[in-house]
Design a protein around this motif. Structure first.
Motif, PDB file in Angstrom:
ATOM      1  N   THR A 133       0.827  -1.208   0.000  1.00 35.17           N
ATOM      2  CA  THR A 133       0.000   0.000   0.000  1.00 35.17           C
ATOM      3  C   THR A 133       0.860   1.255   0.000  1.00 35.17           C
ATOM      4  N   ALA A 134       0.533   2.169  -0.894  1.00 33.81           N
ATOM      5  CA  ALA A 134       1.168   3.491  -0.914  1.00 33.81           C
ATOM      6  C   ALA A 134       0.413   4.404   0.049  1.00 33.81           C
ATOM      7  N   PHE A 135       1.142   4.941   1.026  1.00 29.46           N
ATOM      8  CA  PHE A 135       0.559   5.900   1.971  1.00 29.46           C
ATOM      9  C   PHE A 135       0.798   7.305   1.430  1.00 29.46           C
ATOM     10  N   LYS A 149      -6.456  11.425 -11.070  1.00 32.53           N
ATOM     11  CA  LYS A 149      -6.351  10.016 -11.450  1.00 32.53           C
ATOM     12  C   LYS A 149      -7.389   9.158 -10.734  1.00 32.53           C
ATOM     13  N   SER A 150      -8.518   9.758 -10.404  1.00 34.01           N
ATOM     14  CA  SER A 150      -9.527   9.021  -9.639  1.00 34.01           C
ATOM     15  C   SER A 150     -10.085   7.833 -10.417  1.00 34.01           C
ATOM     16  N   ASN A 151     -10.028   7.891 -11.747  1.00 36.05           N
ATOM     17  CA  ASN A 151     -10.520   6.764 -12.549  1.00 36.05           C
ATOM     18  C   ASN A 151      -9.556   5.583 -12.553  1.00 36.05           C
ATOM     19  N   LEU A 152      -8.332   5.786 -12.064  1.00 38.96           N
ATOM     20  CA  LEU A 152      -7.328   4.717 -12.035  1.00 38.96           C
ATOM     21  C   LEU A 152      -7.245   4.052 -10.665  1.00 38.96           C
ATOM     22  N   PHE A 153      -7.811   4.705  -9.649  1.00 37.70           N
ATOM     23  CA  PHE A 153      -7.768   4.182  -8.279  1.00 37.70           C
ATOM     24  C   PHE A 153      -9.204   4.033  -7.783  1.00 37.70           C
ATOM     25  N   GLN A 208      -4.714  -0.087 -12.454  1.00 36.75           N
ATOM     26  CA  GLN A 208      -3.646  -0.320 -13.422  1.00 36.75           C
ATOM     27  C   GLN A 208      -2.386   0.369 -12.923  1.00 36.75           C
ATOM     28  N   ASP A 209      -1.258   0.067 -13.540  1.00 42.48           N
ATOM     29  CA  ASP A 209      -0.018   0.735 -13.158  1.00 42.48           C
ATOM     30  C   ASP A 209      -0.178   2.240 -13.304  1.00 42.48           C
ATOM     31  N   HIS A 264       6.068   5.298  -8.593  1.00 36.18           N
ATOM     32  CA  HIS A 264       5.379   4.231  -9.300  1.00 36.18           C
ATOM     33  C   HIS A 264       4.489   3.434  -8.341  1.00 36.18           C
ATOM     34  N   VAL A 265       3.218   3.261  -8.731  1.00 36.65           N
ATOM     35  CA  VAL A 265       2.269   2.459  -7.953  1.00 36.65           C
ATOM     36  C   VAL A 265       1.742   1.355  -8.862  1.00 36.65           C
ATOM     37  N   PRO A 266       2.197   0.111  -8.672  1.00 41.97           N
ATOM     38  CA  PRO A 266       1.775  -0.983  -9.552  1.00 41.97           C
ATOM     39  C   PRO A 266       0.293  -1.326  -9.419  1.00 41.97           C
TER      40      PRO A 266
END
Length: 428
Positions: free
Chosen positions: A49-51, A65-69, A303-304, A311-313
């Motif tokens: 998890t990215a904090f 980038k709300s559509n990616l997370f 997605q990446d 970078h958040v995989p």
């Protein structure tokens, strides 16, 4: 693109959930200092998890980038409330929000004003009557409960006291089970908190469905006429709107407000807040910045991608920590100081850098209603009382989960202002 500082450890053994939930603020502060970064990697709920503890990272996560997370479809909130505007993703979330927005804006919002005023007066008029210190968090939670049940379910304490008490008890059982371990177990003479919560939910849903079938007035009547995706959607949303979560959040903010403006040394600030609406607005923004009611929120990378250059995989979690975001020194100078003036100075127009109620397209749908209520309640307190901590020395260390507030409920003595002084304030 850089690698996230920190590490996720190994599955299960490397999980830091217990440490995080025990004290999320210290957990993040220590790692920010260790990695010299407000974005770092750890394992939470057994997922890398990215904090996110920076304004830039939060804005990317919740806005650009709300559509990616995405919201986690296995989240406990989904299990307890079903598919709502809070728990769904993509087009479904957009359509739900579009349908519900009309209930929290314009004429519907204005129609709530008289009831908000009456609830504030009824619940706050006797704070000084007993002559004893008040446990303010409990008093404000009662105020918030009256507000949500009256506004959203047309159940008012003074008109239907028995039904009101029943719903309050069920909401409490539902909430306590929601934050307990999700284990549905029943044996003779005992059942798990989660099992009790499920039973409470079923009883609440029966009351809600009866209201939807028979009540044509107010929020209930308007909700059932909306173009929602299925017959259960209105019930699920009402269950969400009357949950104990909302009164607790309102009580959290009002408690922090009274603590920040407590004592003779803050009298000048209280008087200025009465006379200058812009200053009161700055006070409330600063309360929200320093003492957000919710610690943050969680998403899953679909997605990446990247956040704040890291970078958040795909499949990683991403958690924004509102308390840390709000104290980002890159955006807020003197981040730990209570400075209402910042909102008319360097941080003018920066309200979107706060994330107490989310941010971007998925922010809390009721944030405008919350704003109206907080202003009304705070103005009532300011116009009618002076107040101070009683006893003067109390442990005000905050706990942050499930809703932020001092771990030891503070007690405050209220002194009714002289009526002529209050009248002069009312006309200023």
């Amino acid at each position: 693109m850089s690698k996230l500082p920190g590490n996720a450890g190994v599955s299960v053994l490397g999980d830091k959930s217990l440490e995080f939930y025990r004290d999320p603020v210290s957990f993040c502060r220590q790692r920010i200092e260790k990695h010299r970064s407000r974005v770092f990697l750890c394992r939470l709920l057994n997922r890398p998890t990215a904090f996110i503890c920076s304004v830039q990272g939060m804005r990317e996560l919740l806005c650009e980038k709300s559509n990616l997370f995405l919201k986690d479809p296995t989240d406990l909130m989904t299990n307890m409330y079903g598919d709502t505007v809070v728990t769904t993703n993509g087009e479904e979330a957009c359509l739900l929000r579009l349908s519900l927005t009309s209930l929290f804006t314009g004429g519907c919002l204005e129609s709530s004003n008289d009831y908000i005023t009456s609830v504030c007066e009824r619940c706050l008029k006797d704070l000084s009557l007993s002559g004893n210190p008040e446990c303010v968090y409990s008093a404000f939670k009662h105020l918030g409960t009256e507000l949500v049940l009256g506004l959203f379910l047309n159940v008012r304490a003074e008109e239907q006291p028995e039904l009101y008490k029943e719903i309050v008890q069920l909401c409490t059982e539902h909430w306590h089970g929601l934050i307990s371990a999700p284990v549905n177990v029943k044996v003779p003479l005992w059942s798990s908190g989660f099992s009790t919560a499920l039973d409470a939910r079923d009883k609440l849903m029966a009351i809600i469905k009866d209201k939807l079938e028979n009540d044509t007035q107010g929020f209930v009547g308007s909700l059932r006429s909306l173009p929602l995706p299925d017959s259960s959607s209105a019930s699920q949303h009402l269950l969400l709107f009357i949950s104990a979560l909302i009164p607790k959040a309102l009580a959290s903010l009002l408690t922090s407000f009274t603590l920040e403006l407590s004592g003779n040394e803050q009298e000048k600030m209280r008087r200025r807040a009465i006379e200058d609406p812009d200053y009161l607005r700055g006070v409330l923004l600063e309360v929200q910045r320093l003492w957000p009611p919710f610690i943050g929120g969680r998403r899953i990378a679909d997605q990446d991608s990247t956040l704040a250059g890291f970078h958040v995989p795909k499949g990683y979690g991403a958690v924004y920590i509102s308390q840390s975001v709000h104290r980002d020194p890159e955006v807020f100078q003197q981040p730990d100081s209570f400075l209402p003036e910042r909102w008319s100075g360097r941080n003018a127009g920066h309200e979107h850098f706060l994330c107490s109620f989310g941010s971007g397209a998925r922010n809390c749908i009721g944030v405008k209603l919350t704003d109206v209520f907080l202003k009304e309640a705070c103005m009532y307190l300011l116009k009618h009382y002076d107040w101070c901590l009683d006893p003067p020395s109390q442990d005000l260390e905050y706990k942050w989960l499930p809703v932020s507030r001092p771990a030891n409920p503070p007690t405050i003595s209220f002194t009714r202002l002289d009526p002529t002084r209050s009248d002069r304030s009312d006309t200023s």
